[in-house]
Design an enzyme around this catalytic site. Sequence first.
Site, short mmCIF file in Angstrom:
data_model
loop_
_atom_site.label_atom_id
_atom_site.label_comp_id
_atom_site.label_asym_id
_atom_site.label_seq_id
_atom_site.Cartn_x
_atom_site.Cartn_y
_atom_site.Cartn_z
N ASP A 1 42.82 -20.71 -14.98
CA ASP A 1 42.82 -19.86 -16.18
C ASP A 1 41.84 -20.28 -17.28
O ASP A 1 41.50 -19.48 -18.14
CB ASP A 1 44.23 -19.81 -16.78
CG ASP A 1 45.23 -19.14 -15.85
OD1 ASP A 1 44.78 -18.41 -14.94
OD2 ASP A 1 46.44 -19.34 -16.02
N LYS B 1 24.09 6.11 -15.55
CA LYS B 1 24.86 5.09 -14.83
C LYS B 1 26.28 5.60 -14.58
O LYS B 1 27.15 5.53 -15.45
CB LYS B 1 24.91 3.80 -15.65
CG LYS B 1 25.50 2.66 -14.85
CD LYS B 1 25.30 1.35 -15.56
CE LYS B 1 25.59 0.21 -14.62
NZ LYS B 1 25.46 -1.08 -15.27
N GLY C 1 27.44 -8.62 -14.10
CA GLY C 1 26.86 -7.44 -14.75
C GLY C 1 27.86 -6.36 -15.06
O GLY C 1 27.55 -5.16 -14.96
O1 F6P Z 1 48.10 -19.81 -14.00
C1 F6P Z 1 47.44 -19.42 -12.85
C2 F6P Z 1 47.79 -18.00 -12.49
O2 F6P Z 1 47.06 -17.64 -11.32
C3 F6P Z 1 47.55 -16.95 -13.58
O3 F6P Z 1 46.22 -16.56 -13.71
C4 F6P Z 1 48.47 -15.84 -13.13
O4 F6P Z 1 48.88 -15.08 -14.24
C5 F6P Z 1 49.63 -16.59 -12.53
O5 F6P Z 1 49.16 -17.87 -12.20
C6 F6P Z 1 50.20 -15.95 -11.30
O6 F6P Z 1 51.31 -16.68 -10.91
P1 F6P Z 1 52.01 -16.61 -9.49
O7 F6P Z 1 51.18 -17.35 -8.51
O8 F6P Z 1 53.33 -17.25 -9.69
O9 F6P Z 1 52.09 -15.17 -9.10
#
Ligand code: F6P
Length: 318
Positions: free
Chosen positions: A127, A213, A185
């Site tokens: 994240d 576009k 992009g």
């Molecule tokens: O924190 C990592 C993450 O992949 C986030 O981006 C996402 O919101 C969450 O975990 C998803 O969690 P889970 O794997 O429990 O569905």
Amino acid sequence: MKRIAVLTSGGDSPGMNACLRSVFRTANNMGIELVGVRRGYAGLVDGDMFVMTKAHVGNILQNGGTILKTSRSAEFMTEAGFKKAVMNLKKNKIEGLVVIGGDGSMNGALKLAGAGVDVVCVPGTIDNDLGFTDMTLGFDTACGTVVNLVNNIRDTSLSHDRVSVIEVMGAFSGDIALYSGLASGADIVLVPEVPYTVEQVAQRLISNDKNGKSASIVIVNEKACSAPALANSLASYGIDARPLVLGHIQRGGSPSYKDRNLGAFWGNMAVKLIASRTSNVAVGIRNGKHIVVPLEKALKEKKKFDKETYELINYLSL
Ligand code: F6P
């Protein structure tokens, strides 16, 4: 120091295995026994741990995921579960713990530090939502994965003159959307940090279409909006948009060279810090330099929104 432990916790991220290899090899070179805790804090509560050997970390560097497995443990958050976790560390004569995980995992580590456990945290999450470090382990790979997938979507989007709305992860941090958006992009990027209206998005797409576009790429962070809902709303403006939720595909895959190297440095630093009795800290990177920050301070540091990247995406899009 004779014996330390390591666990991976929260959502897995590419580079965790590279970090585990580094933790093991550093400990081994220093004559310290390393205990691997399975399934994050859940394994700590259950006493699910084993003494790691050379064989456990051989040939894992290039693999995504985590050989220790991971979880988000509700039991560890209870008083009884937490007590069990602390007791298991004591029972197994563990003198320090390396925690590889995101903000939730680091908060768990802070709680352990409060109970007298020596901890060092490695920020492992795709994240990139931690303010004290410029990068988290796995973020670079996740962005690379998104960019490659957008390349594929772009081909078909262009062939059909369609708008593609692609939803990416990142929880409340827009960084995956931002950095993969600039690199691929994207014409519009929606992130939780910047308010938007569907009207604005629709007008922008209509204007892009007028300018020649018709196959615009819209990348949305999962907390900013849902791709299917946005595509649906755009239909009422006469815009042919196809949604795609990338989901967990972003979390897997072979780590990039950057994530492997972060894992190597941070795993090495973590063990050396514990061995030198410098604990209750997190490792990170700032302006290209590896840093060590007190855990409490690290968790308090607010993540800054990268306005410059956001503005550049808008400026460069048609
Ligand atoms: O924190 C990592 C993450 O992949 C986030 O981006 C996402 O919101 C969450 O975990 C998803 O969690 P889970 O794997 O429990 O569905």
